[in-house]
Design a protein around this motif. Structure first.
Motif, PDB file in Angstrom:
ATOM      1  N   VAL A   1       6.631 -28.855 -61.046  1.00 42.51           N
ATOM      2  CA  VAL A   1       7.897 -29.096 -61.742  1.00 42.51           C
ATOM      3  C   VAL A   1       9.002 -28.893 -60.713  1.00 42.51           C
ATOM      4  CG1 VAL A   1       9.406 -28.417 -63.638  1.00 42.51           C
ATOM      5  CG2 VAL A   1       6.901 -28.247 -63.902  1.00 42.51           C
ATOM      6  N   PRO A   2       9.663 -29.954 -60.266  1.00 39.32           N
ATOM      7  CA  PRO A   2      10.649 -29.814 -59.192  1.00 39.32           C
ATOM      8  C   PRO A   2      11.967 -29.238 -59.691  1.00 39.32           C
ATOM      9  CG  PRO A   2      10.590 -32.076 -59.926  1.00 39.32           C
ATOM     10  CD  PRO A   2       9.523 -31.351 -60.709  1.00 39.32           C
ATOM     11  N   GLU A   3      12.743 -28.752 -58.758  1.00 39.31           N
ATOM     12  CA  GLU A   3      14.081 -28.261 -59.080  1.00 39.31           C
ATOM     13  C   GLU A   3      15.011 -29.467 -59.215  1.00 39.31           C
ATOM     14  OE1 GLU A   3      15.240 -25.451 -56.135  1.00 39.31           O
ATOM     15  OE2 GLU A   3      13.600 -24.062 -56.568  1.00 39.31           O
ATOM     16  N   VAL A   4      15.438 -29.733 -60.437  1.00 35.71           N
ATOM     17  CA  VAL A   4      16.253 -30.920 -60.704  1.00 35.71           C
ATOM     18  C   VAL A   4      17.570 -30.920 -59.923  1.00 35.71           C
ATOM     19  CG1 VAL A   4      17.470 -32.233 -62.501  1.00 35.71           C
ATOM     20  CG2 VAL A   4      15.184 -31.304 -62.945  1.00 35.71           C
ATOM     21  N   PRO A   5      18.293 -29.786 -59.795  1.00 36.89           N
ATOM     22  CA  PRO A   5      19.547 -29.818 -59.018  1.00 36.89           C
ATOM     23  C   PRO A   5      19.338 -30.267 -57.575  1.00 36.89           C
ATOM     24  CG  PRO A   5      19.474 -27.840 -60.362  1.00 36.89           C
ATOM     25  CD  PRO A   5      18.113 -28.469 -60.464  1.00 36.89           C
ATOM     26  N   ALA A   6      18.251 -29.801 -56.947  1.00 35.73           N
ATOM     27  CA  ALA A   6      17.979 -30.201 -55.563  1.00 35.73           C
ATOM     28  C   ALA A   6      17.664 -31.687 -55.484  1.00 35.73           C
ATOM     29  CB  ALA A   6      16.825 -29.381 -54.998  1.00 35.73           C
ATOM     30  N   LEU A   7      16.906 -32.176 -56.457  1.00 34.77           N
ATOM     31  CA  LEU A   7      16.562 -33.599 -56.480  1.00 34.77           C
ATOM     32  C   LEU A   7      17.812 -34.447 -56.718  1.00 34.77           C
ATOM     33  CD1 LEU A   7      14.546 -35.923 -56.525  1.00 34.77           C
ATOM     34  CD2 LEU A   7      14.047 -35.379 -58.918  1.00 34.77           C
ATOM     35  N   ALA A   8      18.652 -34.027 -57.663  1.00 28.35           N
ATOM     36  CA  ALA A   8      19.871 -34.775 -57.951  1.00 28.35           C
ATOM     37  C   ALA A   8      20.809 -34.787 -56.750  1.00 28.35           C
ATOM     38  CB  ALA A   8      20.570 -34.170 -59.173  1.00 28.35           C
ATOM     39  N   ASP A   9      20.881 -33.661 -56.042  1.00 26.54           N
ATOM     40  CA  ASP A   9      21.742 -33.597 -54.860  1.00 26.54           C
ATOM     41  C   ASP A   9      21.279 -34.588 -53.799  1.00 26.54           C
ATOM     42  OD1 ASP A   9      23.807 -32.180 -53.122  1.00 26.54           O
ATOM     43  OD2 ASP A   9      21.985 -31.858 -51.944  1.00 26.54           O
ATOM     44  N   TRP A  10      19.985 -34.635 -53.547  1.00 26.33           N
ATOM     45  CA  TRP A  10      19.470 -35.559 -52.532  1.00 26.33           C
ATOM     46  C   TRP A  10      19.673 -37.009 -52.966  1.00 26.33           C
ATOM     47  CZ3 TRP A  10      15.953 -39.485 -52.163  1.00 26.33           C
ATOM     48  CH2 TRP A  10      15.663 -39.926 -50.860  1.00 26.33           C
ATOM     49  N   LEU A  11      19.367 -37.328 -54.231  1.00 22.21           N
ATOM     50  CA  LEU A  11      19.540 -38.695 -54.715  1.00 22.21           C
ATOM     51  C   LEU A  11      21.000 -39.128 -54.635  1.00 22.21           C
ATOM     52  CD1 LEU A  11      17.233 -38.711 -57.888  1.00 22.21           C
ATOM     53  CD2 LEU A  11      16.802 -39.863 -55.715  1.00 22.21           C
ATOM     54  N   GLY A  12      21.909 -38.219 -54.956  1.00 22.13           N
ATOM     55  CA  GLY A  12      23.323 -38.548 -54.909  1.00 22.13           C
ATOM     56  C   GLY A  12      23.800 -38.924 -53.523  1.00 22.13           C
ATOM     57  N   ARG A  13      23.147 -38.369 -52.504  1.00 23.50           N
ATOM     58  CA  ARG A  13      23.522 -38.652 -51.117  1.00 23.50           C
ATOM     59  C   ARG A  13      22.744 -39.806 -50.499  1.00 23.50           C
ATOM     60  NH1 ARG A  13      21.573 -35.064 -48.284  1.00 23.50           N
ATOM     61  NH2 ARG A  13      20.676 -33.582 -49.763  1.00 23.50           N
ATOM     62  N   SER A  14      21.576 -40.126 -51.072  1.00 24.28           N
ATOM     63  CA  SER A  14      20.641 -40.964 -50.322  1.00 24.28           C
ATOM     64  C   SER A  14      20.111 -42.199 -51.040  1.00 24.28           C
ATOM     65  CB  SER A  14      19.426 -40.112 -49.905  1.00 24.28           C
ATOM     66  OG  SER A  14      19.823 -38.930 -49.237  1.00 24.28           O
ATOM     67  N   ALA A  15      20.409 -42.373 -52.316  1.00 23.15           N
ATOM     68  CA  ALA A  15      19.784 -43.475 -53.050  1.00 23.15           C
ATOM     69  C   ALA A  15      20.797 -44.275 -53.866  1.00 23.15           C
ATOM     70  CB  ALA A  15      18.694 -42.938 -53.971  1.00 23.15           C
ATOM     71  N   ASP A  16      20.535 -45.571 -53.977  1.00 16.43           N
ATOM     72  CA  ASP A  16      21.281 -46.458 -54.864  1.00 16.43           C
ATOM     73  C   ASP A  16      20.467 -46.814 -56.096  1.00 16.43           C
ATOM     74  OD1 ASP A  16      23.430 -46.720 -52.969  1.00 16.43           O
ATOM     75  OD2 ASP A  16      22.167 -48.128 -51.861  1.00 16.43           O
ATOM     76  N   LEU A  17      19.156 -46.699 -55.977  1.00 16.95           N
ATOM     77  CA  LEU A  17      18.240 -47.089 -57.040  1.00 16.95           C
ATOM     78  C   LEU A  17      17.044 -46.150 -57.025  1.00 16.95           C
ATOM     79  CD1 LEU A  17      17.116 -50.679 -57.926  1.00 16.95           C
ATOM     80  CD2 LEU A  17      15.381 -48.971 -57.410  1.00 16.95           C
ATOM     81  N   VAL A  18      16.557 -45.784 -58.208  1.00 19.23           N
ATOM     82  CA  VAL A  18      15.419 -44.871 -58.324  1.00 19.23           C
ATOM     83  C   VAL A  18      14.257 -45.593 -59.002  1.00 19.23           C
ATOM     84  CG1 VAL A  18      14.565 -42.784 -59.458  1.00 19.23           C
ATOM     85  CG2 VAL A  18      16.824 -42.787 -58.372  1.00 19.23           C
ATOM     86  N   GLN A  19      13.089 -45.474 -58.389  1.00 19.93           N
ATOM     87  CA  GLN A  19      11.866 -45.979 -59.010  1.00 19.93           C
ATOM     88  C   GLN A  19      10.966 -44.789 -59.301  1.00 19.93           C
ATOM     89  OE1 GLN A  19       9.908 -49.379 -57.216  1.00 19.93           O
ATOM     90  NE2 GLN A  19       7.882 -48.575 -57.725  1.00 19.93           N
ATOM     91  N   VAL A  20      10.630 -44.585 -60.566  1.00 21.77           N
ATOM     92  CA  VAL A  20       9.720 -43.501 -60.938  1.00 21.77           C
ATOM     93  C   VAL A  20       8.329 -44.096 -61.122  1.00 21.77           C
ATOM     94  CG1 VAL A  20      11.416 -41.912 -61.902  1.00 21.77           C
ATOM     95  CG2 VAL A  20      10.530 -43.741 -63.331  1.00 21.77           C
ATOM     96  N   ALA A  21       7.352 -43.431 -60.535  1.00 25.59           N
ATOM     97  CA  ALA A  21       6.004 -43.998 -60.477  1.00 25.59           C
ATOM     98  C   ALA A  21       5.029 -43.354 -61.439  1.00 25.59           C
ATOM     99  CB  ALA A  21       5.454 -43.884 -59.046  1.00 25.59           C
TER     100      ALA A  21
END
Length: 387
Positions: free
Chosen positions: A77-97
Motif C-alpha cells: 500500500v503506497p504512500e499516496v502523498p508521495a505518489l501524488a507529489d511525484w506525479l504532479g512534477r513528472s506526469a501528464d497522463l496516468v495509466q493504471v495497470a
C-alpha cells in the motif's frame, strides 16, 4: 493541473506488479524500454522493495501484506502523498495497470491532480481468486470491486476481444473501451536460435520430441489439465518430454511425473533458445487476457496448442498456426499433443505459419499505437479544457 502540450505526453504507468515474472511486469517493462528508445518520456511506477534499485520509480510503502491466495507475492500500500507529489512534477497522463493497492493509489492520486487516467485490463482477478481458492463464490465478491476500479478511468484499454467483452460486461460504455496493440521482441524470439544441445542440461535426449510450457506455476494456469494430458501422451510416446519453465508460483517443484521435466525460471536469450529448440508449445490456461508467451512461441516458430476459453485462442489460427482445444478436457489436449508430436511435417507447416503470423505483433508498431492512444486522450482533455 494538467499541462497542455503539443508534444508527446509524459506518461506514468502504475502497477502492483513490477518485480514479478509474469506477463504484466514483463510486458510493461518491455513497452517502457521500447518507448524510451523511441524518445518518449515514460516511467514505470511501483512500490519500493528493500535492496532494489532499478529504472522503476519506487514509491515508499505505508504497509506490506501477503494474501493467502498469492503467498509468494507481496502487496504494498503506497504512500499516496508521495505518489501524488511525484506525479504532479513528472506526469501528464496516468495509466493504471492493476486494480490492487498501488493501482488504486495511482487512480486516487491522478484524480486529486486532475490528470487523465487510462486503465489497462491485464488480469482476470476475480477468476484467479476463484480458481486459486477453490471457492467459486469468491468470484462474485471480487468482480464488483474490479468493475468499480475500471469504471473510474477515462478510457479502458483492451489487449484482446476477450477483455473488451469483459469490460463491456462491467457496464463500461463501448466508446470508453479501446483495443490496444501489443508487441513481441522478434529479434530476441526467433527460429534461428534453435539449438537442441541447449536442452541437454535438462536431461532431454537430442532426438526426443519436446513440448514446452512457459508461465507461472499456479492453479489458475490450468496445469492440472496439462499434467493429466501428458500422462496419456507419455503412455503412447514414452520418448517425448514436457519441459515446464517457470520460476514463480505455488506449484514449483511439483512436476515430477514421468516424462515431465521442470526447468525453473529461464530468462532473456536462454529462454528464447529454449523456445526455439522445442517442437510444440502447450498452454492450457483459460484465464488469459492476452498471453505474451503464445506470441513469443509463434515468433520462435512453434505451433501452439491453446485453450478456447480466455484470450489465448485469439493468437492462434486453428489448424493453420496451431490447435485450439477445450482446456477443460485433458483428452482433447492429449490428442492435440500427440497429433503434433507424431507428425513432423504438420509441425513444420504450422510452425512456419505461426512465425509469419507473429510479424503482426511488431513491438515498435505497438509503441506507436500506444502513444497514439495517449495522444488521443490528451487531445480530448485539451478540448474539454478549452471549452
Amino acid at each position: 493541473m494538467i499541462r497542455l502540450r503539443g508534444s508527446s505526453p509524459r506518461v506514468a504507468i502504475i502497477s502492483d506488479t513490477v518485480d514479478d515474472t509474469n506477463g504484466i511486469a514483463i510486458g510493461l517493462r518491455r513497452l517502457v524500454a521500447a518507448a524510451r528508445r523511441a524518445g518518449h518520456d515514460i516511467h514505470l511506477v511501483g512500490a519500493a522493495r528493500p535492496g532494489v534499485s532499478d529504472e522503476v520509480v519506487r514509491m515508499p510503502a505505508a504497509m506490506n501484506v501477503c494474501l493467502p491466495i498469492y503467498p509468494d507475492m507481496t502487496w504494498s500500500v503506497p504512500e499516496v502523498p508521495a505518489l501524488a507529489d511525484w506525479l504532479g512534477r513528472s506526469a501528464d497522463l496516468v495509466q493504471v495497470a492493476t486494480p490492487g493497492p498501488v493501482g488504486i493509489a495511482g487512480l486516487v492520486a491522478a484524480r486529486m491532480l486532475g490528470l487523465p487516467v487510462i486503465a489497462q485490463y491485464h488480469t482476470e482477478v476475480a477468476e484467479y481468486a476463484a480458481r486459486m481458492t477453490g471457492m467459486p463464490m469468491v468470484r462474485m465478491l471480487v468482480e464488483p470491486l474490479v468493475a468499480w476500479f475500471y469504471k473510474q478511468a477515462d478510457v479502458c484499454l483492451a489487449p484482446s476481444q476477450a477483455v473488451a467483452d469483459r469490460l463491456a460486461s462491467f457496464g463500461i460504455a463501448p466508446d470508453r473501451v479501446w483495443r490496444i496493440q501489443r508487441g513481441v521482441d522478434r529479434e530476441l524470439f526467433r527460429p534461428s536460435r534453435r539449438d537442441r544441445s541447449a536442452l541437454a542440461r535438462f536431461g532431454i535426449p537430442a532426438d526426443a520430441p519436446v513440448a514446452l510450457y512457459v508461465g507461472r506455476l499456479s492453479k489458475e494456469k490450468n496445469l492440472d489439465a496439462l499434467v493429466a494430458a501428458w500422462a496419456t501422451v507419455h503412455a503412447a510416446r514414452p520418448d517425448a518430454r514436457l519441459l515446464v519453465v517457470g520460476g514463480e508460483g505455488p506449484l514449483r517443484g511439483t512436476f515430477t511425473q514421468p516424462g515431465i521435466v521442470e526447468a525453473g525460471g529461464l530468462y532473456g536469450e536462454e529462454l528464447a533458445t529454449v523456445f526455439a529448440s522445442a517442437d510444440v508449445f502447450a498452454f492450457p490456461s483459460e484465464t488469459e487476457t492476452f498471453g505474451n508467451v503464445i506470441v513469443e512461441a509463434a515468433a520462435s516458430g512453434l505451433p501452439a496448442i491453446v485453450a478456447a476459453a480466455g484470450a489465448s485462442h485469439e493468437h492462434v489460427v486453428d489448424g493453420i498456426t496451431g490447435l485450439v482445444v477445450d482446456g477443460g478436457k485433458p483428452a482433447q489436449l492429449a490428442a492435440a499433443l500427440l497429433r503434433l508430436i507424431e507428425d513432423a511435417s504438420l509441425r513444420s507447416e504450422l510452425g512456419g505459419a505461426a512465425h509469419a503470423h507473429a510479424a503482426s505483433y511488431d513491438l515498435a508498431a505497438a509503441v506507436r499505437a500506444t502513444f497514439d492512444v495517449y495522444g488521443r486522450v490528451m487531445a480530448s482533455r485539451q478540448l474539454e479544457a478549452a471549452s
